[in-house]
Design an enzyme around this catalytic site. Sequence first.
Site, PDB file in Angstrom:
ATOM      1  N   LYS A 198      52.284  26.231  56.513  1.00  6.65           N
ATOM      2  CA  LYS A 198      50.940  25.613  55.982  1.00  6.65           C
ATOM      3  C   LYS A 198      50.686  26.043  54.662  1.00  6.65           C
ATOM      4  O   LYS A 198      50.595  27.061  54.325  1.00  6.65           O
ATOM      5  CB  LYS A 198      49.924  25.937  57.028  1.00  6.65           C
ATOM      6  CG  LYS A 198      48.464  25.399  56.795  1.00  6.65           C
ATOM      7  CD  LYS A 198      47.433  25.611  57.653  1.00  6.65           C
ATOM      8  CE  LYS A 198      46.235  25.167  57.145  1.00  6.65           C
ATOM      9  NZ  LYS A 198      45.317  25.385  58.165  1.00  6.65           N
ATOM     10  N   ARG A 208      38.059  18.790  54.813  1.00  8.25           N
ATOM     11  CA  ARG A 208      36.825  19.575  54.692  1.00  8.25           C
ATOM     12  C   ARG A 208      35.631  19.040  54.981  1.00  8.25           C
ATOM     13  O   ARG A 208      34.668  19.646  55.361  1.00  8.25           O
ATOM     14  CB  ARG A 208      37.237  20.528  53.704  1.00  8.25           C
ATOM     15  CG  ARG A 208      38.239  21.360  53.796  1.00  8.25           C
ATOM     16  CD  ARG A 208      38.839  22.203  52.475  1.00  8.25           C
ATOM     17  NE  ARG A 208      39.918  22.826  52.604  1.00  8.25           N
ATOM     18  CZ  ARG A 208      40.393  23.525  51.784  1.00  8.25           C
ATOM     19  NH1 ARG A 208      40.221  23.564  50.494  1.00  8.25           N
ATOM     20  NH2 ARG A 208      41.732  24.297  51.862  1.00  8.25           N
ATOM     21  N   LYS A 251      52.757  21.365  56.974  1.00  3.85           N
ATOM     22  CA  LYS A 251      51.607  20.916  56.802  1.00  3.85           C
ATOM     23  C   LYS A 251      51.318  21.176  55.499  1.00  3.85           C
ATOM     24  O   LYS A 251      51.381  22.325  54.839  1.00  3.85           O
ATOM     25  CB  LYS A 251      50.509  21.392  57.629  1.00  3.85           C
ATOM     26  CG  LYS A 251      49.213  20.644  57.261  1.00  3.85           C
ATOM     27  CD  LYS A 251      48.024  21.309  58.110  1.00  3.85           C
ATOM     28  CE  LYS A 251      46.600  20.746  57.980  1.00  3.85           C
ATOM     29  NZ  LYS A 251      45.456  21.186  58.531  1.00  3.85           N
ATOM     30  N   TYR A 316      45.825  10.715  61.288  1.00  2.00           N
ATOM     31  CA  TYR A 316      44.924   9.728  61.570  1.00  2.00           C
ATOM     32  C   TYR A 316      45.216   8.058  61.676  1.00  2.00           C
ATOM     33  O   TYR A 316      44.477   7.433  61.940  1.00  2.00           O
ATOM     34  CB  TYR A 316      43.957  10.031  60.403  1.00  2.00           C
ATOM     35  CG  TYR A 316      43.803  11.305  60.223  1.00  2.00           C
ATOM     36  CD1 TYR A 316      42.718  12.053  61.064  1.00  2.00           C
ATOM     37  CD2 TYR A 316      44.366  12.344  59.257  1.00  2.00           C
ATOM     38  CE1 TYR A 316      42.518  13.469  60.904  1.00  2.00           C
ATOM     39  CE2 TYR A 316      44.082  13.577  59.102  1.00  2.00           C
ATOM     40  CZ  TYR A 316      43.321  14.156  59.925  1.00  2.00           C
ATOM     41  OH  TYR A 316      43.039  15.489  59.829  1.00  2.00           O
TER      42      TYR A 316
END
Length: 325
Positions: A198, A208, A251, A316
């Site tokens: 990550k 965020r 990620k 998403y």
Amino acid sequence: MFPTHRPRRLRTHPQLRRMVRETVLTASDLIYPLFAVPGESIANEVKSMPGVYQLSIDKIVEEAKEVYDLGIPAIILFGIPEDKDIDATGAWHDCGIVQKATTAVKQAVPDLIVVTDTCLCEYTSHGHCGYLQTGDLTGRVLNDPTLELLKKTAISQAQAGADIIAPSGMMDGFVQAIRAGLDEAGFENIPIMSYAAKYASAYYGPFRDAADSTPQFGDRRTYQMDPANSREALKEIELDIIEGADMLMVKPALAYMDIIWQVKQASNLPVAAYNVSGEYSMVKAAALNGWIDEQRVVMETLIGFKRAGADMILTYHAKEAAKWL
């Protein structure tokens, strides 16, 4: 060689192209992220992520049913608690928002896999992923004390019904600590999907907003990886494998396809790629301005992740992609 060899022969018909296609994307490859908030009948759209919402648990359940009906096998849950503190109580409390959402989803859609993000930044008052040295405003997280919080969080998520624990804080030894905690609590069959590589990425900005997890000071570069490093990613995955990880994650994904490829080549474990918020929002913004063909760009990108070696993709775009497929 020419004209004996004509590669275009295999491109002349749509069905023929399907027959010889090397990489295939299906709805079963997708994991859909969801953000849970306290309350009822709440669906707050994230301004920087068109089409993504902070949802109350009743709305999370509705989304979970739709996701399952689309053939998507899993969701990953993030939580925004009502209150935050230095002990990240909302992350590990039995009545935490992710714990309650997990139980509700498993009761409503038992065959849907629920992955729980096991991190602390959404729950700490300072926005960092663990305990900080008193008075330290640099964002240096105390590694070993934080492992105890992550262990407590993982156990509480498993008790709530989570199918997969996904630790994302990039603490040294976090997989070993969580594995030991789960086993001691009788959850030896719960797998760990480690955020093994990550990076400290600028692509996380919209997330965020969605998770209300912006650090109040400093940044996360002392625990997330330097975007310039690739050998370090292989070191991280090697350690996580030794510690008991069952799946590995890279990620972000879009700027790190070389890392996905290297991780896949270096390991026999399933590899997940997280198509993160900034990647999503750039596509959405360009599509809303009419600059790109959204469907074609999304599908090409997801195929690219699979071609690079990803077995699973957290995105998403999952619902839209499943419908297009």
